[in-house]
Design an enzyme around this catalytic site. Structure first.
Site, mmCIF file in Angstrom:
data_model
loop_
_atom_site.group_PDB
_atom_site.id
_atom_site.type_symbol
_atom_site.label_atom_id
_atom_site.label_comp_id
_atom_site.label_asym_id
_atom_site.label_seq_id
_atom_site.Cartn_x
_atom_site.Cartn_y
_atom_site.Cartn_z
ATOM 1 N N ASN A 54 0.946 -1.021 0.026
ATOM 2 C CA ASN A 54 0.101 -0.096 0.050
ATOM 3 C C ASN A 54 0.880 1.136 0.014
ATOM 4 O O ASN A 54 1.431 1.586 1.132
ATOM 5 C CB ASN A 54 -1.016 -0.226 1.218
ATOM 6 C CG ASN A 54 -1.837 0.992 1.372
ATOM 7 O OD1 ASN A 54 -1.857 2.071 0.467
ATOM 8 N ND2 ASN A 54 -2.672 1.113 2.466
ATOM 9 N N ARG A 94 -2.710 -2.103 -3.167
ATOM 10 C CA ARG A 94 -3.864 -1.410 -3.028
ATOM 11 C C ARG A 94 -4.029 -0.006 -3.837
ATOM 12 O O ARG A 94 -2.935 0.621 -3.609
ATOM 13 C CB ARG A 94 -4.006 -1.072 -1.691
ATOM 14 C CG ARG A 94 -5.230 -0.152 -0.991
ATOM 15 C CD ARG A 94 -5.213 0.235 0.459
ATOM 16 N NE ARG A 94 -6.207 1.381 0.346
ATOM 17 C CZ ARG A 94 -6.228 2.396 0.966
ATOM 18 N NH1 ARG A 94 -4.946 2.800 1.388
ATOM 19 N NH2 ARG A 94 -7.217 2.915 1.174
ATOM 20 N N HIS A 103 -12.938 2.171 1.129
ATOM 21 C CA HIS A 103 -12.624 0.790 1.931
ATOM 22 C C HIS A 103 -13.557 -0.479 1.364
ATOM 23 O O HIS A 103 -13.883 -1.071 2.172
ATOM 24 C CB HIS A 103 -13.691 1.184 3.354
ATOM 25 C CG HIS A 103 -12.814 2.235 3.931
ATOM 26 N ND1 HIS A 103 -13.734 3.334 4.757
ATOM 27 C CD2 HIS A 103 -11.575 2.532 4.382
ATOM 28 C CE1 HIS A 103 -12.969 3.987 5.441
ATOM 29 N NE2 HIS A 103 -11.473 3.684 5.112
ATOM 30 N N GLY A 155 -12.854 3.631 11.706
ATOM 31 C CA GLY A 155 -11.191 3.680 12.026
ATOM 32 C C GLY A 155 -11.009 5.100 12.022
ATOM 33 O O GLY A 155 -11.596 6.011 12.260
ATOM 34 N N ARG A 214 -11.083 14.046 9.500
ATOM 35 C CA ARG A 214 -12.009 14.373 8.374
ATOM 36 C C ARG A 214 -13.228 14.852 8.848
ATOM 37 O O ARG A 214 -13.632 14.148 9.660
ATOM 38 C CB ARG A 214 -11.953 13.380 7.238
ATOM 39 C CG ARG A 214 -10.747 13.063 6.604
ATOM 40 C CD ARG A 214 -10.689 11.711 5.606
ATOM 41 N NE ARG A 214 -9.912 10.605 6.211
ATOM 42 C CZ ARG A 214 -9.737 9.669 5.692
ATOM 43 N NH1 ARG A 214 -10.525 8.995 4.790
ATOM 44 N NH2 ARG A 214 -8.664 8.657 5.946
ATOM 45 N N ASP A 250 -6.980 10.530 17.549
ATOM 46 C CA ASP A 250 -7.068 9.129 17.844
ATOM 47 C C ASP A 250 -8.245 8.786 18.856
ATOM 48 O O ASP A 250 -8.194 9.382 20.046
ATOM 49 C CB ASP A 250 -5.680 8.695 18.344
ATOM 50 C CG ASP A 250 -5.463 7.233 18.524
ATOM 51 O OD1 ASP A 250 -6.394 6.701 19.436
ATOM 52 O OD2 ASP A 250 -4.764 6.613 17.790
ATOM 53 N N ARG A 281 -8.623 6.846 21.054
ATOM 54 C CA ARG A 281 -8.111 6.297 22.453
ATOM 55 C C ARG A 281 -8.123 7.616 23.212
ATOM 56 O O ARG A 281 -8.409 7.651 24.447
ATOM 57 C CB ARG A 281 -7.034 5.569 22.374
ATOM 58 C CG ARG A 281 -7.423 3.974 22.088
ATOM 59 C CD ARG A 281 -5.937 3.389 21.449
ATOM 60 N NE ARG A 281 -5.563 3.696 20.490
ATOM 61 C CZ ARG A 281 -4.554 3.217 19.767
ATOM 62 N NH1 ARG A 281 -4.174 1.943 19.957
ATOM 63 N NH2 ARG A 281 -4.395 3.587 18.392
ATOM 64 N N GLU A 283 -7.899 -6.318 4.999
ATOM 65 C CA GLU A 283 -7.920 -5.914 3.461
ATOM 66 C C GLU A 283 -6.688 -6.482 2.727
ATOM 67 O O GLU A 283 -6.674 -6.824 1.686
ATOM 68 C CB GLU A 283 -7.638 -4.359 3.638
ATOM 69 C CG GLU A 283 -9.102 -3.554 3.894
ATOM 70 C CD GLU A 283 -8.782 -2.226 4.405
ATOM 71 O OE1 GLU A 283 -8.342 -1.967 5.366
ATOM 72 O OE2 GLU A 283 -9.076 -1.206 3.556
HETATM 73 P P1 AMP Z 1 -7.853 2.088 11.690
HETATM 74 O O1 AMP Z 1 -7.910 3.042 10.747
HETATM 75 O O2 AMP Z 1 -8.623 1.045 11.234
HETATM 76 O O3 AMP Z 1 -6.520 1.596 12.203
HETATM 77 O O4 AMP Z 1 -8.346 2.711 13.231
HETATM 78 C C1 AMP Z 1 -7.580 3.484 13.896
HETATM 79 C C2 AMP Z 1 -8.700 3.823 15.195
HETATM 80 O O5 AMP Z 1 -8.910 2.808 15.809
HETATM 81 C C3 AMP Z 1 -7.734 4.841 15.881
HETATM 82 O O6 AMP Z 1 -8.769 6.253 16.223
HETATM 83 C C4 AMP Z 1 -7.615 4.317 17.112
HETATM 84 O O7 AMP Z 1 -7.476 5.163 18.513
HETATM 85 C C5 AMP Z 1 -8.775 3.367 17.237
HETATM 86 N N1 AMP Z 1 -8.596 2.560 18.120
HETATM 87 C C6 AMP Z 1 -7.459 1.235 18.025
HETATM 88 N N2 AMP Z 1 -7.546 0.570 19.238
HETATM 89 C C7 AMP Z 1 -8.559 1.112 20.194
HETATM 90 C C8 AMP Z 1 -9.032 0.747 21.357
HETATM 91 N N3 AMP Z 1 -8.553 -0.192 22.181
HETATM 92 N N4 AMP Z 1 -10.115 1.600 21.878
HETATM 93 C C9 AMP Z 1 -10.557 2.641 20.986
HETATM 94 N N5 AMP Z 1 -10.194 2.880 20.005
HETATM 95 C C10 AMP Z 1 -9.433 2.189 19.400
#
Ligand code: AMP
Length: 399
Positions: free
Chosen positions: A7, A90, A180, A210, A241, A283, A285, A384
């Site tokens: 990717n 990708r 996606h 995500g 975004r 993020d 978290r 993916e």
């Molecule tokens: P992705 O783009 O699919 O990799 O997702 C990334 C997002 O998933 C970020 O905002 C992360 O904070 C969130 N994420 C990953 N692990 C956790 C978790 N244990 N609790 C809450 N959000 C999470």
């Protein structure tokens, strides 16, 4: 058969080497800051790691770094690149030109190039990646391209045409493409495996939440609508975004702040979303933690996410004329029990009932609805890379 899945972004390259006998990941890694300075990290599933800050001037040098990590030293998993049978790329934007994965040819490269206007950052970088692969692996190594929007190509015109003057669709192919798609396809396919039946006659919503997020409405196994648009920006609030916003709010801000189109893009893609509202982070978290510590804007960002996901789910239930299953996937969808619980409670009028114990799951496949629930709800971790590898194998086996 061993397949390298890549990717390529404008300054990054992510890879996974997958052994298709058993569909096992053998190694994965990431090159960052290509063309800036350079950073490389490679790992194997048994815990071996390598990392360096060698200068990466371009994608060819990045692939040389990948080659070194796969064939030498601590993270060696193969003796030479000859053991890699094919490469799967990708590609974000296939426009209306590509409805399926295809083998790379000069004509296919021209097609991807012709779509650069629709995805300037992504498609140009993907082409660099394909060319760099040809340099490092040789012209004889089969390369396959898998398009992010292809799975959405079954949408009817009423879902993909924007109600602006029709001539812009005719002249510039301005329309909803959706993204996606590889993830939505993987998850819906997995659901059909779990059910042991085809998705014929079934109504399914996949919620990929995500950093980037999109929902898709899938009827009879085919997408009838999705939230992302001409670029991966439309829909609901994401990490940084904005998702869908009254378009005139954007032109108003543009005029007030004197923003150029590029600065406006930057504002909508990089400074909005959870980050823009909370002022804390993109993020999830960090935003969840800040909200738990009493940060009101972080809580507002979470409230908007929960509200907008609920709202789009409702819209897609109406578009589908009902729903048999909802599948949560991607970083937040797989790992945020609180978001899943809140959204499903908001939708309890549909007869959805969540099993609180099962919903504690993070990052694992599980049905989280109760036996009484009128709609089945699942967490299905996306993959993916595996989907790209499967498409690559299928095409290469026919050569
Ligand atoms: P992705 O783009 O699919 O990799 O997702 C990334 C997002 O998933 C970020 O905002 C992360 O904070 C969130 N994420 C990953 N692990 C956790 C978790 N244990 N609790 C809450 N959000 C999470």
């Amino acid at each position: 058969m061993k397949i390298l899945v890549v990717n390529c972004g404008s300054s990054s390259l992510k890879y996974q080497l997958i052994d298709m006998d058993g569909e096992k990941m053998l190694a994965k890694g990431l090159c960052e800051r290509i063309g800036v300075d350079g950073h490389f990290e490679g790992k194997t599933p048994d815990g071996r790691k390598t990392e360096n800050n060698n200068i990466l001037n371009n994608h060819t040098e990045a692939f040389m770094e990948v080659k070194k990590a796969l064939t030498e030293g601590e993270t060696k998993v193969i003796d030479s690149l000859d053991e890699i049978d094919a490469i799967g790329h990708r590609i974000v934007q296939g426009g209306a030109l590509f409805n399926d994965s295809v083998l790379v040819t000069e004509e296919v490269k021209k097609g991807i190039e012709s779509l650069i206007d629709l995805a300037p950052l992504h498609n140009a970088a993907h082409l660099q990646g394909i060319n760099a692969c040809q340099e490092v692996f040789g012209m004889d190594k089969p390369e396959v391209v898998v398009f992010d929007n292809a799975f959405h190509s079954t949408m009817p015109p009423k879902a993909f045409i924007f109600p602006v003057p029709y001539e812009y669709y005719e002249k510039y192919k301005v329309r909803r493409y959706g993204f996606h798609g590889t993830s939505h396809r993987y998850v819906s396919k997995r659901l059909s495996e779990i059910w042991g039946t085809s998705l014929e006659g079934k109504k399914v919503i996949v919620a990929h939440i995500g950093n980037g997020s999109s929902l898709s409405a899938i009827k009879d196994g085919k997408v009838i609508d999705t939230t992302m648009g001409i670029t991966p920006l439309d829909g609901f609030i994401m990490g940084s975004r904005c998702g869908g916003v009254d378009p005139s709010a954007i032109t108003y801000i543009q005029a007030k702040e004197g923003l150029t189109p590029a600065e406006t893009d930057q504002m909508m893609n990089k400074k909005s979303g959870l980050l823009g509202i909370s002022g804390v982070s993109s993020d999830m978290r960090d935003v969840e933690k800040a909200a738990a510590d009493g940060n009101e804007r972080a809580q507002l960002a979470l409230d908007i996410l929960e509200y907008q996901v609920t709202k789009y789910m409702g819209a897609f239930v109406a578009a589908l004329g009902g729903v048999d299953a909802i599948c949560f996937t991607a970083g937040v969808g797989e790992n945020s029990p609180s978001l899943r619980q809140a959204v499903c409670e908001n939708l309890s009028f549909l007869g959805i009932e969540i099993d609180a114990d099962r919903n504690r799951i993070r990052g694992e496949e599980l049905k989280i609805s109760t036996e009484n629930s009128k709609v089945e709800v699942y967490v299905i971790p996306t993959n993916e890379e595996l989907m790209i590898a499967r498409d690559t194998r299928e095409i290469v086996e026919k050569l």
